[in-house]
Design a protein around this motif. Structure first.
Motif, short mmCIF file in Angstrom:
data_model
loop_
_atom_site.label_atom_id
_atom_site.label_comp_id
_atom_site.label_asym_id
_atom_site.label_seq_id
_atom_site.Cartn_x
_atom_site.Cartn_y
_atom_site.Cartn_z
N LEU A 168 37.38 43.06 44.92
CA LEU A 168 37.85 42.81 43.55
C LEU A 168 38.11 44.12 42.80
O LEU A 168 39.06 44.22 42.03
CB LEU A 168 36.82 41.95 42.80
N LEU A 169 37.24 45.11 43.02
CA LEU A 169 37.47 46.42 42.39
C LEU A 169 38.79 47.02 42.84
O LEU A 169 39.52 47.63 42.06
CB LEU A 169 36.34 47.38 42.74
N ARG A 173 41.42 45.53 43.54
CA ARG A 173 42.51 44.83 42.85
C ARG A 173 42.49 45.06 41.34
O ARG A 173 43.44 44.69 40.65
CB ARG A 173 42.40 43.32 43.14
N ASN A 174 41.39 45.64 40.83
CA ASN A 174 41.23 45.86 39.39
C ASN A 174 40.75 47.29 39.13
O ASN A 174 39.58 47.51 38.77
CB ASN A 174 40.24 44.85 38.81
N VAL A 210 38.62 48.30 36.04
CA VAL A 210 37.19 47.97 36.07
C VAL A 210 36.42 49.06 36.80
O VAL A 210 35.35 49.49 36.36
CB VAL A 210 36.96 46.60 36.75
N GLU A 211 36.99 49.55 37.90
CA GLU A 211 36.33 50.63 38.65
C GLU A 211 36.16 51.86 37.77
O GLU A 211 35.11 52.53 37.79
CB GLU A 211 37.12 50.97 39.91
N GLU A 221 40.38 34.99 36.26
CA GLU A 221 40.50 36.44 36.10
C GLU A 221 39.16 37.12 36.32
O GLU A 221 38.10 36.57 36.00
CB GLU A 221 41.03 36.77 34.70
N PHE A 222 39.22 38.34 36.84
CA PHE A 222 38.03 39.16 37.05
C PHE A 222 37.79 39.96 35.77
O PHE A 222 38.40 41.00 35.55
CB PHE A 222 38.25 40.08 38.25
N LYS A 223 36.92 39.45 34.90
CA LYS A 223 36.70 40.05 33.58
C LYS A 223 35.20 40.27 33.35
O LYS A 223 34.50 39.41 32.82
CB LYS A 223 37.23 39.11 32.49
N ALA A 264 30.00 43.43 36.17
CA ALA A 264 31.04 43.36 37.20
C ALA A 264 30.52 42.64 38.45
O ALA A 264 31.24 41.86 39.07
CB ALA A 264 31.54 44.76 37.55
N ASP A 294 40.97 31.69 31.21
CA ASP A 294 41.05 32.90 32.02
C ASP A 294 39.99 32.89 33.13
O ASP A 294 39.59 33.93 33.63
CB ASP A 294 40.88 34.15 31.16
#
Length: 517
Positions: A316-317, A319-320, A323-324, A422-424, A366, A419
């Motif tokens: 997931l990181l 892809r985002n 966030v990383e 979504e990774f939030k 996260a 949402d």
């Protein structure tokens, strides 16, 4: 004889015979056509009737077969997404109807109200149940995941006392430090250079995969396959041999260590050693078979759940990236609070202190978000002891099997909003502080009396490992590497997670050190 010149005269009787024969043949053809039309009409009627039930019951219900055809389709794609789509259409609960000759009927739910009812409010009325125990018995035996009543309570109480002891916490913290910073010590070696295939790791994963197949196979069929040693049952039997060999070796080695251990030597503090020192209800030491079950169940609880969660987290990181960056900023901000902490420690590796790990609120958010979307245990199972009714109105008869879909809960707009996919990580923060959700809304660690005993340590373990890796490396997933879940007791990635590690330099990290968290 010239056949062309031969005259043929039909008698009245013969012409009548031909007429009757022609008429009979025509009637038979007409009858065949009518039967075919009738048969086709029945098929069309049954198909329309079955499909019309999809709106009301979630899936088409076919004569004799029930909802099995839809389940078989779901197994060919992504089973967890398939279940999620049905639950979303049915407002969180539906009744799965298996073939008439099977015991696959069950209630499937992802409604937080129902989960609180079965995990806490009416906990005694919803044990794991005989069906679950029989299905996973070969792998898990009478361990804590599979047990009910007194057997479960005794294991839970013993483990709880040990988990909360200072000695155990110190030991696990030390072992985690050794694992992260010295990964080539006394461990299975899964992350050794070259990523060798570890027989135990392969056997354990294969065994959990083969075991979960039983839940979507009629009991009579998988028991017949086990008796004949065919298909997935043959695979399960072979895998369990590998698991047992590992567990037997651990038990034998531990017993030898304890027999040679002197009084003044530092005493071990781990669950296996603790259970070795206890007695059963007859006052006898626990059998090797029971100790084997303890080993396998706590390996399932501790090894696979955390490693699986971290795999999905790093995916997931990747892809985002934003966030990383926020996680890195938080880590560097905390390290920067050390005296001289804005410099890389070249002489010795930087080791995060327990109080620093505790401060990593965004990292915990996260990780929680990764577990919300990809829970290590995607579904779980209960059985109804006495007639009951769920808060959403679903009637539960005695003996009904209940499956609660934890994976699907993370994809319910009614629970998490529009949402929800979504990774939030921000959804877990209040004024910069991590705020947990109800265990019946976020059920990655179960809830009620069966709430995961190692929840706090699991968070510490994952935060420590993730922070240590991210501070040193950028983890990049190999391009076009397929990432899909495997159908197993825990949510393995079907093809693993193939990544490349790029070491971070001081210049890259320097920009994060002035971050105010």
């Amino acid at each position: 004889m010239n056949i062309n010149s031969t005259n043929m005269t039909l008698s009245p009787s013969s012409s009548g015979y031909l007429a009757r024969n022609f008429l009979s043949h025509g009637l038979l053809v007409l009858l065949d056509i009518q039967i075919i039309e009738l048969f086709m009409a029945v098929i069309v009627f049954v198909t329309i009737h079955s499909l019309r039930q999809q709106k009301r019951q979630g899936l088409p219900v076919w004569p004799f077969l029930g909802m099995l055809p839809s389940l078989l389709v779901g197994l060919q794609v992504d089973m967890y997404e398939w279940i999620s789509s049905v639950l979303c259409r049915q407002n969180g609960t539906f009744v799965f109807k298996g073939p008439w000759f099977t015991n696959l009927n069950c209630v499937v739910t992802s409604d937080p109200r129902n989960l609180e009812h079965l995990l806490k409010t009416k906990f005694p009325n919803f044990p794991k149940g005989e069906y679950f125990r029989n299905t996973v018995q070969d792998l898990l035996g009478n361990g804590i995941f599979n047990a009910d009543d007194e057997i479960w309570q005794r294991q839970r109480k013993t483990a709880s006392i040990e988990f909360h002891s200072a000695k155990f916490r110190n030991l696990t913290t030390e072992s985690l430090l050794e694992l992260v910073h010295s990964p080539f010590g006394v461990d299975p070696g899964c992350l050794s250079l070259g990523l060798p295939e570890i027989p135990f790791a392969q056997a354990f994963e294969a065994a959990t995969e083969a075991t979960v197949t039983r839940f979507v196979t009629p009991t009579l069929i998988w028991k017949a396959m086990r008796h004949l040693n065919l298909g997935t049952e043959k695979k399960l039997k072979e895998s369990i041999k590998g698991v047992d060999q590992f567990a037997d070796e651990v038990i034998r080695t531990r017993k030898k260590e304890l027999s040679l251990q002197s009084e003044d030597k530092k005493q071990r503090s781990d669950l296996l050693t603790i259970f070795m020192g206890l007695k059963d209800e007859r006052g006898q030491p626990f059998s090797d078979k029971f100790l084997r079950d303890i080993c396998v169940n706590f390996i399932l609880a501790g090894r696979d759940t955390s490693s699986v969660a971290l795999s999905w987290f790093f995916w997931l990181l990747n892809r985002n990236p934003a966030v990383e960056e926020r996680i890195l900023a938080e880590i560097c901000g905390i390290v920067g609070e050390r005296e001289g902490g804005n410099k890389r420690e070249n002489e010795s590796p930087l080791i995060f202190r327990p109080e620093e790990v505790k401060k990593m609120a965004y990292l915990q958010a996260a990780l929680s978000e990764a577990l919300r979307l990809y829970p290590s245990v995607p579904v779980d199972h209960k059985e109804v002891v006495e007639d009951d009714v769920f808060p959403d109105g679903t009637v539960l008869k005695k003996g009904t099997k209940v499956v609660y879909a934890i994976y699907a809960m993370g994809r319910m707009e009614g629970i998490w909003g529009k949402d929800c996919r979504e990774f939030k990580p921000e959804r877990w923060l209040r004024d910069g502080r991590f705020m947990s959700e109800s265990a019946y809304k976020f059920t990655a660690f179960n809830g009620g009396p069966r709430l995961c005993l190692g929840k706090d340590f699991a968070y510490y373990q994952m935060k420590f490992a993730a922070a240590s890796i991210l501070y040193r490396y950028h983890v990049k997933v190999v391009e076009n590497h397929p990432v899909i879940p495997k159908l197993a007791l825990t949510m393995y990635m079907k093809y693993g997670l193939k990544v490349k590690l790029y070491r971070r330099d001081q210049l890259e990290l320097q920009k994060f050190f002035n971050f105010k968290h």
